[in-house]
Write a protein that holds these residues in place. Structure first.
Motif: not given
Length: 452
Positions: A391-405
């Motif tokens: 969930l953390q990774v999904a939430e980070y991508v949604k908040a930052s727009g950074d898909y590279s992670l």
């Protein structure tokens, strides 16, 4: 980049809980664009021309070493300069450290060109003011305390260093350096031989004091977040020992230790002989963030927001920490809450990204879950914390727009999801898992197998 530097220590023989000083000179032509790259096992403090120029902890493991970079422009001068590095090799296992060989590697560059590289010609010695090999734990999570003896003259001779066989595959830490703030103002209360220091709020930083003592005496300095009904800071809580120790000499005692962060609101100690205190405090250590200035109509809501932001900042250093006082450890679930709040309070994404990368390095391949904390050695995974990480990774991508992670940690996420899919039983549920899993959901007796 450390490519021409070598790993060194004062000897190829080392012990747990050991402090080593490294000393050398270097020449600078133009005191602009001068930087230091450094990596150690444990914690370090860097002094250039007797001024603290950098400090930090290498929260990594032997397979994922990191180095820090510090600009030295305001500390160096044209001509000859001195460099002193003190490294604390922890050695003893805990939930915030992965056991490895002692070592220090560093490089100084001027305008991108090498000026100094660590090698066997660097002088080094054991720092005898610290009680080496003491291995006194504060907590099993946080790790070791320290004992400093100011009655000893640390004048042991420096000798050439020994080369240490460690990996040169070291990556640059991609987040900002920590900031050291001014001394925290305090209120000092004397009750007979008992001295109590009130920092006025939760404070995280390095112990810093100056006092005069009528005689040599040993201080057991206790720190904590509250006073009990008798006005005491609790030192011993079960097996935990929230104290550091200092042997004061007769006369002036000045002490500052940038190698172990303490946290709490109160500091307390007893004296056998009279002391005259100039200051006795913590110097706060913070990760630099910009706070979004929300304003609410209700004054109480403003206080709640300010307290929440302060709490977040108290738990941000080399990585997110579950709490500043007793653990300072990186967990998946705890850091998820911190990230979600940090996206709002700080608009901070680089720091969150780095923490998610660190957590991915705790993946236990044969169990298909994350370890309890990173870094650590002992396997004690809480299963659902690994699902929280997804969930953390999904939430980070949604908040930052950074898909590279996601692309970087995808093998870990795939492994976690496959591991849980494989454990679904005939009822369509995932049952409690056997040792070494800790089936923790809440602090309720009988719902876990931790004590196996």
């Amino acid at each position: 980049m450390l490519k021409n530097a070598k790993w060194i220590w004062n000897s190829t023989d080392f012990i747990d809980d050991e402090y080593v000083d490294f000393l050398c000179d270097f020449d600078i032509n133009n005191p602009h664009g001068v930087s230091l790259d450094i990596s150690v096992d444990g914690t370090f403090a860097v002094y250039v021309n007797d001024n603290l120029a950098g400090f930090g902890e290498c929260s990594d493991d032997e397979n994922n070493k990191i180095y820090d970079t510090f600009c030295l422009d305001k500390f160096v001068k044209q001509g000859k300069n001195s460099l002193l590095i003190t490294v604390w090799h922890h050695g003893a296992p805990c939930a915030t450290y992965s056991v490895a060989k002692a070592g220090c590697i560093f490089s100084i560059t001027e305008g991108g060109k090498d000026v100094l590289n660590s090698d066997e010609k660097v002088l080094s010695r054991i720092n005898t003011n610290f009680k080496n090999g003491y291995c006194k734990y504060i907590t099993g999570q946080l790790g070791l305390s320290y004992y400093y003896d100011n009655t000893i003259d640390n004048n042991a001779p420096f000798t050439f260093s020994a080369l240490i066989d460690k990996s040169k595959d070291i990556e640059k830490r991609p987040i900002k350096n920590l900031l050291l703030l001014d001394r925290k103002d305090t209120k000092i209360t004397y009750n007979g031989n008992l001295v109590t220091i009130d920092l006025s709020e939760e404070t995280v930083g390095f112990l810093d004091f100056s006092f005069e003592s009528d005689n040599a005496q040993e201080l057991i300095i206790t720190y904590g977040e509250h006073l009990d009904q008798n006005g005491m800071v609790s030192r011993m809580i079960g097996p935990r020992d929230f104290s550091v120790e200092y042997m004061a000499k007769k006369g002036e005692n000045k002490f500052f230790n940038p190698l172990r962060r303490l946290a709490g609101r109160y500091i307390q100690f007893e004296v056998k002989h009279p002391v005259k205190i100039e200051y006795f405090t913590l110097r706060p250590v913070v990760y630099p963030v910009n706070v979004v200035p929300y304003k609410f109509e209700n004054p109480l809501h403003n206080r709640i927001y300010q307290t929440s932001v302060h709490t977040l900042k108290c738990c941000m250093h080399a990585h997110y920490e579950d709490c500043p006082w007793r653990e300072q450890a990186l967990y998946a679930l705890d850091s998820r809450n911190q990230m979600l709040c940090g996206y709002v309070a700080f608009k901070e994404y680089d720091y969150a990204r780095y923490n998610l990368v660190l957590l991915s390095r705790s993946y236990i391949k044969d169990l298909k879950v994350l370890n309890l904390t990173y870094p650590r050695d002992a396997h004690l995974p809480i299963p659902f914390f690994s699902l929280a990480y997804v969930l953390q990774v999904a939430e980070y991508v949604k908040a930052s727009g950074d898909y590279s992670l996601y692309n970087q940690v995808k093998p870990v996420i795939d492994g976690i999801m496959q591991g849980f899919s494989d454990r679904i039983d005939e009822n369509g549920l995932i049952a409690n898992l056997p040792y070494p899993f800790w089936n923790f959901y809440e602090w309720t007796d009988g719902n876990h197998n931790e004590w196996e």
